[in-house]
Design a protein around this motif. Structure first.
Motif, PDB file in Angstrom:
ATOM      1  N   VAL A  23     -59.283  82.020  98.871  1.00 34.00           N
ATOM      2  CA  VAL A  23     -59.829  81.067  97.903  1.00 34.00           C
ATOM      3  C   VAL A  23     -60.611  79.947  99.205  1.00 34.00           C
ATOM      4  CG1 VAL A  23     -59.298  78.509  96.884  1.00 34.00           C
ATOM      5  CG2 VAL A  23     -58.737  80.826  96.457  1.00 34.00           C
ATOM      6  N   THR A 234     -59.101  72.048  99.024  1.00 35.54           N
ATOM      7  CA  THR A 234     -59.204  72.927  97.597  1.00 35.54           C
ATOM      8  C   THR A 234     -58.143  73.230  97.181  1.00 35.54           C
ATOM      9  OG1 THR A 234     -58.946  75.162  99.309  1.00 35.54           O
ATOM     10  CG2 THR A 234     -60.989  74.076  98.903  1.00 35.54           C
ATOM     11  N   VAL A 237     -53.513  77.845  95.311  1.00 37.18           N
ATOM     12  CA  VAL A 237     -52.731  79.398  94.495  1.00 37.18           C
ATOM     13  C   VAL A 237     -51.826  78.901  94.609  1.00 37.18           C
ATOM     14  CG1 VAL A 237     -52.713  81.856  93.591  1.00 37.18           C
ATOM     15  CG2 VAL A 237     -55.323  80.326  95.056  1.00 37.18           C
ATOM     16  N   ALA A 266     -61.097  84.122  93.292  1.00 39.55           N
ATOM     17  CA  ALA A 266     -60.854  82.531  93.746  1.00 39.55           C
ATOM     18  C   ALA A 266     -62.188  81.445  93.051  1.00 39.55           C
ATOM     19  CB  ALA A 266     -61.619  83.352  95.305  1.00 39.55           C
ATOM     20  N   VAL A 269     -60.038  79.229  90.914  1.00 33.12           N
ATOM     21  CA  VAL A 269     -59.691  78.234  91.097  1.00 33.12           C
ATOM     22  C   VAL A 269     -60.702  77.236  91.605  1.00 33.12           C
ATOM     23  CG1 VAL A 269     -58.013  78.124  93.265  1.00 33.12           C
ATOM     24  CG2 VAL A 269     -57.887  80.444  91.966  1.00 33.12           C
ATOM     25  N   LEU A 270     -61.204  77.706  92.212  1.00 33.35           N
ATOM     26  CA  LEU A 270     -62.220  76.545  93.496  1.00 33.35           C
ATOM     27  C   LEU A 270     -63.149  75.161  91.879  1.00 33.35           C
ATOM     28  CD1 LEU A 270     -63.575  78.167  95.637  1.00 33.35           C
ATOM     29  CD2 LEU A 270     -62.195  76.892  96.226  1.00 33.35           C
ATOM     30  N   CYS A 313     -55.196  87.804  93.454  1.00 28.18           N
ATOM     31  CA  CYS A 313     -56.147  87.923  92.924  1.00 28.18           C
ATOM     32  C   CYS A 313     -56.855  88.378  91.881  1.00 28.18           C
ATOM     33  CB  CYS A 313     -57.461  87.689  94.124  1.00 28.18           C
ATOM     34  SG  CYS A 313     -57.545  89.619  94.973  1.00 28.18           S
TER      35      CYS A 313
END
Length: 315
Positions: A23, A234, A237, A266, A269-270, A313
């Motif tokens: 990430v 950011t 996780v 990833a 998550v962003l 992931c």
């Protein structure tokens, strides 16, 4: 014309990359490419006892499999001892760094009253005016001396491109922090500030778990007369136990048998809206990132994505 953008990803080779690492890597790569800038990789192997032999090369290979290739050579902290020593010497000569003879237990006992206010004991400045017969163990930055000499405010302010306006009273919430550890190794704060300046880093994109370091680094940048980058932290996780996914709590190494799936998770998550199973994933992610964050450079704040809970992931 402004200073050319230079960003970085700075993993520690204490093991392979995991979901949280990807990430951070993807976010920093996207931000650099969105700005038309350079993306560098720095191996933060200053804590040599914790480093795993060969992990640095394995990390670079993991990044390459995901299409994340750095611009230029890779910097390694383990090769930069003289630069950290020079920075410390500069601070000593200015009277802004001092030796400390306190053990961790000493600090916890002396600062017991602060534990109720803070999760970690705040260093109370015991050795600021002398060791009182104790042998020197570590070196610390005299935060108040720096602030007074440079006319810095008690509250250190900065604007995070995701989290918005931030502030911290470093004296009250951290105290005089370590520059060189009792074991002789260089502390993270000093190494990262010196290296960001050496690499010409203009933008730092990293996990929100590191946001608390920012104020200390800004004070140290001022003390060393170095520029402060712009920051974006950011979402991190989380594992099933609700804690940040990390090598310390058993995070699994990335399963890159399907790199696209790892990258897609990833991106989720962003908070990037990417269509599944597209061959041009990085191009789509770049467009989504630009829409989300480049508006901030025009004076608008991006909406912060929520944290993601996962075990790997691929999970």
């Amino acid at each position: 014309m402004g200073i050319p953008y230079t960003g970085r990803f700075a993993p520690s080779p204490t093991g392979l990359l995991h979901a949280g690492s990807l990430v951070a890597a993807l976010a920093s790569w996207l931000d650099a490419r969105a700005h038309g800038g350079q993306w560098q990789v720095r191996i933060e192997d200053v804590d040599t006892p914790r480093c795993v032999p060969g992990a640095d090369q394995a990390i670079l290979q993991q990044l390459a499999v995901c299409g994340l290739v750095p611009d230029g050579s890779v910097l390694r902290q383990s090769q930069r001892d003289e630069h950290y020593a020079a920075a410390l010497q500069t601070l000593v000569e200015k009277g802004w760094a001092y030796p400390c003879g306190c053990s961790r237990k000493d600090i916890e006992l002396a600062a017991a009253h602060s534990v109720a206010r803070h999760q970690a004991a705040v260093y109370p400045g015991t050795c600021r005016h002398g060791l009182n017969g104790k042998p020197a163990r570590a070196w610390r930055l005299n935060v108040q001396a720096v602030q007074n000499a440079l006319g810095l405010p008690t509250l250190t302010h900065w604007s995070d491109r995701r989290l918005g306006p931030q502030q911290q009273n470093v004296c009250d919430e951290v105290g005089d922090f370590v520059l060189r550890r009792a074991d002789g190794l260089w502390a993270y704060q000093l190494a990262v500030v010196v290296d960001d300046a050496a690499q010409g880093i203009t933008h730092v994109v990293r996990g929100q778990d590191l946001a608390d370091n920012t104020a200390r680094q800004i004070v140290l940048q001022a003390a060393l007369d170095l520029p402060s980058p712009k920051y974006l932290h950011t979402a991190v996780v989380l594992g099933e136990n609700g804690e940040k996914l990390s090598k310390q709590n058993g995070a699994l190494a990335l399963d890159l048998s399907d790199p696209l799936a790892a990258l897609q998770q990833a991106a989720q998550v962003l908070g990037l809206p990417i269509q599944p199973k597209q061959d041009n994933f990085l191009s789509q992610a770049l467009a989504a990132w630009s829409d989300k964050y480049l508006l901030h450079d025009q004076g608008l704040r991006a909406v912060a994505p929520s944290q993601s809970r996962t075990q790997s992931c691929m999970g």
